[in-house]
Write a protein that holds these residues in place. Structure first.
Motif, PDB file in Angstrom:
ATOM      1  N   ASP A  12      63.094  15.806   5.173  1.00 19.43           N
ATOM      2  CA  ASP A  12      62.161  15.063   5.455  1.00 19.43           C
ATOM      3  C   ASP A  12      62.628  13.493   5.395  1.00 19.43           C
ATOM      4  O   ASP A  12      62.988  13.205   4.368  1.00 19.43           O
ATOM      5  N   SER A  13      62.766  12.959   6.642  1.00 19.99           N
ATOM      6  CA  SER A  13      62.924  11.681   6.776  1.00 19.99           C
ATOM      7  C   SER A  13      61.883  10.554   6.706  1.00 19.99           C
ATOM      8  O   SER A  13      60.912  10.823   7.313  1.00 19.99           O
ATOM      9  N   TYR A  14      62.032   9.363   6.074  1.00 22.03           N
ATOM     10  CA  TYR A  14      61.268   8.440   6.079  1.00 22.03           C
ATOM     11  C   TYR A  14      61.556   7.151   6.654  1.00 22.03           C
ATOM     12  O   TYR A  14      60.768   6.525   7.211  1.00 22.03           O
ATOM     13  N   ALA A  15      63.012   7.015   7.080  1.00 19.96           N
ATOM     14  CA  ALA A  15      63.466   5.743   7.966  1.00 19.96           C
ATOM     15  C   ALA A  15      64.926   6.251   8.290  1.00 19.96           C
ATOM     16  O   ALA A  15      65.463   6.816   7.364  1.00 19.96           O
ATOM     17  N   ARG A  16      65.078   5.803   9.489  1.00 22.33           N
ATOM     18  CA  ARG A  16      66.487   5.849   9.706  1.00 22.33           C
ATOM     19  C   ARG A  16      66.926   4.518  10.591  1.00 22.33           C
ATOM     20  O   ARG A  16      66.279   4.200  11.594  1.00 22.33           O
ATOM     21  N   VAL A  17      67.816   3.644  10.217  1.00 26.58           N
ATOM     22  CA  VAL A  17      68.327   2.458  10.675  1.00 26.58           C
ATOM     23  C   VAL A  17      69.534   2.197  10.888  1.00 26.58           C
ATOM     24  O   VAL A  17      70.445   2.973  10.243  1.00 26.58           O
ATOM     25  N   ARG A  18      70.005   1.220  11.719  1.00 25.60           N
ATOM     26  CA  ARG A  18      71.460   0.551  11.751  1.00 25.60           C
ATOM     27  C   ARG A  18      71.447  -0.397  10.683  1.00 25.60           C
ATOM     28  O   ARG A  18      70.801  -1.494  10.994  1.00 25.60           O
ATOM     29  N   GLY A  38      81.570  -2.647   8.568  1.00 23.11           N
ATOM     30  CA  GLY A  38      81.068  -1.798   9.645  1.00 23.11           C
ATOM     31  C   GLY A  38      79.710  -1.317   9.529  1.00 23.11           C
ATOM     32  O   GLY A  38      78.912  -1.230   8.692  1.00 23.11           O
ATOM     33  N   LEU A  39      79.130  -1.248  11.099  1.00 25.26           N
ATOM     34  CA  LEU A  39      77.598  -0.683  11.035  1.00 25.26           C
ATOM     35  C   LEU A  39      77.691   0.742  10.651  1.00 25.26           C
ATOM     36  O   LEU A  39      78.512   1.408  10.939  1.00 25.26           O
ATOM     37  N   SER A  40      76.775   1.030  10.095  1.00 24.33           N
ATOM     38  CA  SER A  40      76.200   2.238   9.317  1.00 24.33           C
ATOM     39  C   SER A  40      74.947   2.837   9.667  1.00 24.33           C
ATOM     40  O   SER A  40      73.978   2.180  10.169  1.00 24.33           O
ATOM     41  N   CYS A  41      74.598   4.056   9.862  1.00 22.18           N
ATOM     42  CA  CYS A  41      73.365   4.677   9.936  1.00 22.18           C
ATOM     43  C   CYS A  41      72.773   4.753   8.555  1.00 22.18           C
ATOM     44  O   CYS A  41      73.461   5.696   7.729  1.00 22.18           O
ATOM     45  N   VAL A  42      71.746   4.114   8.158  1.00 20.81           N
ATOM     46  CA  VAL A  42      71.264   4.406   6.846  1.00 20.81           C
ATOM     47  C   VAL A  42      69.772   4.822   7.078  1.00 20.81           C
ATOM     48  O   VAL A  42      69.025   4.833   7.674  1.00 20.81           O
ATOM     49  N   THR A  43      69.926   6.147   5.930  1.00 18.19           N
ATOM     50  CA  THR A  43      68.555   7.066   6.087  1.00 18.19           C
ATOM     51  C   THR A  43      67.943   7.036   4.669  1.00 18.19           C
ATOM     52  O   THR A  43      68.599   7.181   3.808  1.00 18.19           O
ATOM     53  N   VAL A  44      66.613   6.990   4.652  1.00 19.16           N
ATOM     54  CA  VAL A  44      65.890   7.214   3.438  1.00 19.16           C
ATOM     55  C   VAL A  44      65.075   8.603   3.848  1.00 19.16           C
ATOM     56  O   VAL A  44      64.392   8.770   4.730  1.00 19.16           O
ATOM     57  N   TYR A  45      65.238   9.240   2.902  1.00 17.43           N
ATOM     58  CA  TYR A  45      64.860  10.638   2.980  1.00 17.43           C
ATOM     59  C   TYR A  45      64.331  11.701   1.597  1.00 17.43           C
ATOM     60  O   TYR A  45      65.197  11.139   0.751  1.00 17.43           O
ATOM     61  N   LYS A  46      63.627  12.715   1.899  1.00 15.85           N
ATOM     62  CA  LYS A  46      63.513  13.338   0.561  1.00 15.85           C
ATOM     63  C   LYS A  46      64.542  14.581   0.811  1.00 15.85           C
ATOM     64  O   LYS A  46      64.410  15.254   1.949  1.00 15.85           O
ATOM     65  N   VAL A  47      64.839  15.160  -0.417  1.00 16.36           N
ATOM     66  CA  VAL A  47      65.563  16.398  -0.384  1.00 16.36           C
ATOM     67  C   VAL A  47      64.577  17.385  -1.336  1.00 16.36           C
ATOM     68  O   VAL A  47      64.785  17.161  -2.510  1.00 16.36           O
ATOM     69  N   ASN A  48      64.447  18.403  -0.900  1.00 17.44           N
ATOM     70  CA  ASN A  48      63.820  19.505  -1.682  1.00 17.44           C
ATOM     71  C   ASN A  48      65.006  20.533  -2.044  1.00 17.44           C
ATOM     72  O   ASN A  48      65.526  21.046  -1.271  1.00 17.44           O
ATOM     73  N   ARG A  49      65.287  20.403  -3.324  1.00 19.39           N
ATOM     74  CA  ARG A  49      66.397  21.208  -3.888  1.00 19.39           C
ATOM     75  C   ARG A  49      65.995  22.685  -4.371  1.00 19.39           C
ATOM     76  O   ARG A  49      65.649  22.886  -5.444  1.00 19.39           O
TER      77      ARG A  49
END
Length: 147
Positions: A12-18, A38-49
């Protein structure tokens, strides 16, 4: 980039930005590009383990676009302090580690802020399993907030 985009682990992603991932240099009092810049793809997400009794973590993951190197991987914790400094620069602190993002656009910064706030809201509502709840105490909603 879209707030609803996917993430590296297909959860589940909450945000994905550069953005350019930054770190604080306390000796100079400034912010420097982290991991070679350098430019990165940064993602905020939840991980169900599932393999760990169904526990849930919230992560911020940054992968440099030019070579796919992971330059940022941090778990949101109760001592996170988040600041929106300018329309395109936000930073946060977890324990003694300080990270920042210089976004490509104000729209990316807003999407990231919404993603962080949604993750915090979910934690605050207590919708996740005990391990996460132990990690994440009270939340205060202001320009600077803690989880």
């Amino acid at each position: 980039m879209s707030e609803e985009s996917g993430n590296p682990n297909n959860d589940d992603s909450y945000a994905r930005v550069r953005a350019v991932v930054m770190t604080r240099d306390d000796s100079s009092g400034g912010w420097l590009p982290w991991g070679g810049g350098g430019l990165s793809c940064v993602t905020v997400y939840k991980v169900n383990r599932q393999e760990e009794n169904g526990c849930t973590d919230f992560l911020i993951h940054g992968e440099r676009l030019k070579d796919k190197t992971v330059v940022l991987e941090c778990i949101l914790k109760k001592d996170l302090v988040y600041n929106k400094v300018t329309p395109i620069f936000h930073h946060w602190r977890i324990s003694d580690k300080k990270f920042g993002l210089t976004f490509q656009s104000p729209a990316d910064a807003r999407a990231f802020d919404r993603g962080i706030r949604r993750a915090i809201e979910d934690i605050h509502q207590g919708t996740f399993l005990p391990r996460l709840l132990r990690m994440c105490g009270d939340i205060r909603d202001s320009g600077m907030f803690s989880i």
